[in-house]
Structure formats: C-alpha cells, structure tokens
Design a protein around this motif. Structure first.
Motif, short mmCIF file in Angstrom:
data_model
loop_
_atom_site.label_atom_id
_atom_site.label_comp_id
_atom_site.label_asym_id
_atom_site.label_seq_id
_atom_site.Cartn_x
_atom_site.Cartn_y
_atom_site.Cartn_z
N MET A 100 83.34 27.82 0.41
CA MET A 100 83.38 27.16 1.22
C MET A 100 83.50 25.64 1.01
SD MET A 100 79.43 27.67 3.07
CE MET A 100 78.79 28.66 2.02
N ALA A 101 83.91 24.37 2.05
CA ALA A 101 84.68 23.67 1.78
C ALA A 101 83.10 22.49 1.24
CB ALA A 101 85.19 23.05 3.29
N PRO A 102 83.14 21.51 0.92
CA PRO A 102 82.04 21.25 0.19
C PRO A 102 81.59 20.48 1.42
CG PRO A 102 84.20 20.75 -1.46
CD PRO A 102 84.68 21.12 -0.23
N SER A 103 82.78 19.95 2.75
CA SER A 103 81.99 19.26 3.33
C SER A 103 80.87 19.85 4.19
CB SER A 103 83.15 18.41 4.38
OG SER A 103 84.27 19.74 4.75
N THR A 104 81.02 21.13 4.39
CA THR A 104 79.81 22.26 5.01
C THR A 104 78.57 21.47 4.12
OG1 THR A 104 81.21 24.02 5.15
CG2 THR A 104 78.97 24.61 5.12
N PHE A 105 78.88 21.53 2.85
CA PHE A 105 77.25 21.73 3.00
C PHE A 105 76.62 19.83 2.56
CE2 PHE A 105 78.64 25.12 -0.13
CZ PHE A 105 77.25 25.69 -0.49
N GLU A 106 77.42 18.90 2.69
CA GLU A 106 77.56 17.57 3.58
C GLU A 106 76.94 17.92 4.75
OE1 GLU A 106 81.05 15.74 3.08
OE2 GLU A 106 81.42 15.48 0.36
N ARG A 107 77.74 18.37 5.39
CA ARG A 107 76.91 18.73 6.70
C ARG A 107 75.44 18.67 6.78
NH1 ARG A 107 82.15 20.65 8.84
NH2 ARG A 107 81.74 22.82 8.70
N LEU A 108 75.73 19.70 5.99
CA LEU A 108 73.90 20.41 6.22
C LEU A 108 72.93 18.96 5.41
CD1 LEU A 108 71.95 23.04 6.65
CD2 LEU A 108 72.61 24.12 4.06
N ASP A 109 73.98 18.92 4.61
CA ASP A 109 72.77 17.02 3.60
C ASP A 109 72.34 16.47 4.79
OD1 ASP A 109 72.23 18.75 1.51
OD2 ASP A 109 73.78 17.52 0.78
N THR A 110 73.19 16.17 5.45
CA THR A 110 72.74 15.10 6.91
C THR A 110 72.39 15.55 7.72
OG1 THR A 110 75.13 14.17 6.64
CG2 THR A 110 74.41 14.12 8.59
N ALA A 111 72.65 17.37 8.02
CA ALA A 111 71.72 17.74 9.07
C ALA A 111 70.24 17.42 8.62
CB ALA A 111 71.99 18.93 8.95
N ILE A 112 70.05 18.15 7.29
CA ILE A 112 68.59 18.45 7.26
C ILE A 112 68.38 16.81 7.23
CG2 ILE A 112 66.77 18.50 5.34
CD1 ILE A 112 68.90 21.48 4.84
N SER A 113 68.38 15.69 6.57
CA SER A 113 68.05 14.34 6.01
C SER A 113 67.61 13.29 7.25
CB SER A 113 69.12 13.28 5.61
OG SER A 113 70.62 13.40 5.72
N GLY A 128 71.25 24.25 12.46
CA GLY A 128 71.82 25.35 13.03
C GLY A 128 73.29 25.57 13.15
N ALA A 129 73.75 24.85 12.79
CA ALA A 129 74.83 25.09 13.98
C ALA A 129 76.22 24.87 12.24
CB ALA A 129 75.77 24.28 14.16
N VAL A 130 75.82 24.56 11.53
CA VAL A 130 76.37 24.45 9.98
C VAL A 130 75.51 25.95 9.47
CG1 VAL A 130 76.34 23.20 7.77
CG2 VAL A 130 76.01 22.20 9.76
N LEU A 131 74.56 26.26 9.40
CA LEU A 131 73.83 27.69 8.98
C LEU A 131 74.48 28.67 9.75
CD1 LEU A 131 70.16 26.76 8.04
CD2 LEU A 131 71.94 27.28 6.87
N ASP A 132 75.01 28.69 10.37
CA ASP A 132 76.36 29.47 11.65
C ASP A 132 76.88 29.75 11.32
OD1 ASP A 132 75.76 31.94 13.84
OD2 ASP A 132 76.93 30.59 14.65
N SER A 133 77.49 28.60 10.69
CA SER A 133 79.31 28.77 10.10
C SER A 133 78.90 29.01 9.26
CB SER A 133 79.55 27.68 10.22
OG SER A 133 79.11 26.57 9.60
N VAL A 134 78.09 29.07 7.85
CA VAL A 134 77.98 29.87 6.83
C VAL A 134 77.91 31.19 7.15
CG1 VAL A 134 76.70 29.95 4.79
CG2 VAL A 134 77.65 28.27 5.08
N LEU A 135 77.44 31.82 7.38
CA LEU A 135 77.08 32.80 7.81
C LEU A 135 77.99 34.03 8.70
CD1 LEU A 135 73.29 33.68 9.44
CD2 LEU A 135 74.00 33.73 7.27
N LYS A 136 78.64 33.40 9.21
CA LYS A 136 80.38 33.45 9.94
C LYS A 136 80.89 33.75 8.89
CE LYS A 136 79.96 31.91 14.44
NZ LYS A 136 80.22 31.90 15.87
#
Length: 59
Positions: free
Chosen positions: A1-14, A22-30
C-alpha cells in the motif's frame, strides 16, 4: 500500500470526514481482497496434498 493511502486516512480522521474515511478504508479492503498473497494459501494446500504418499488422484 502506498504511504499516501495512510496519509489520506490520517487527513480524513483529523478533519472528521467520514465519507473520505470510508472511501479510503474501502480501497484498503479491496486491495487486501485482491492480494496475490491470498492465492498462496491455495498453492500451499495443493503442495501439501501432492506430498501425501499413497494418495489416489482422479482427473
């Protein structure tokens, strides 16, 4: 997984953005669901079955 995925998740949470979270977590699950490592379990099981002595195979 790209580091940007976690950065987007951090941004979404913050930013308290449930849609983006939800969109980021969905992409992780896929990604996890389509992982090539998932197929390795089947390969390992087949390899073990092929090692069994005296096993009869019908094709």
């Amino acid at each position: 997984m790209a580091p940007s995925t976690f950065e987007r998740l951090d941004t979404a949470i913050s930013t308290n953005n449930p849609q983006l979270t939800g969109a980021v977590l969905d992409s992780v699950l896929k990604l996890a669901d389509s992982s090539p490592f998932k197929a390795l379990q089947d390969v390992a099981a087949t390899r073990e079955a092929l090692r069994e002595k005296g096993k009869a195979w019908q094709l």
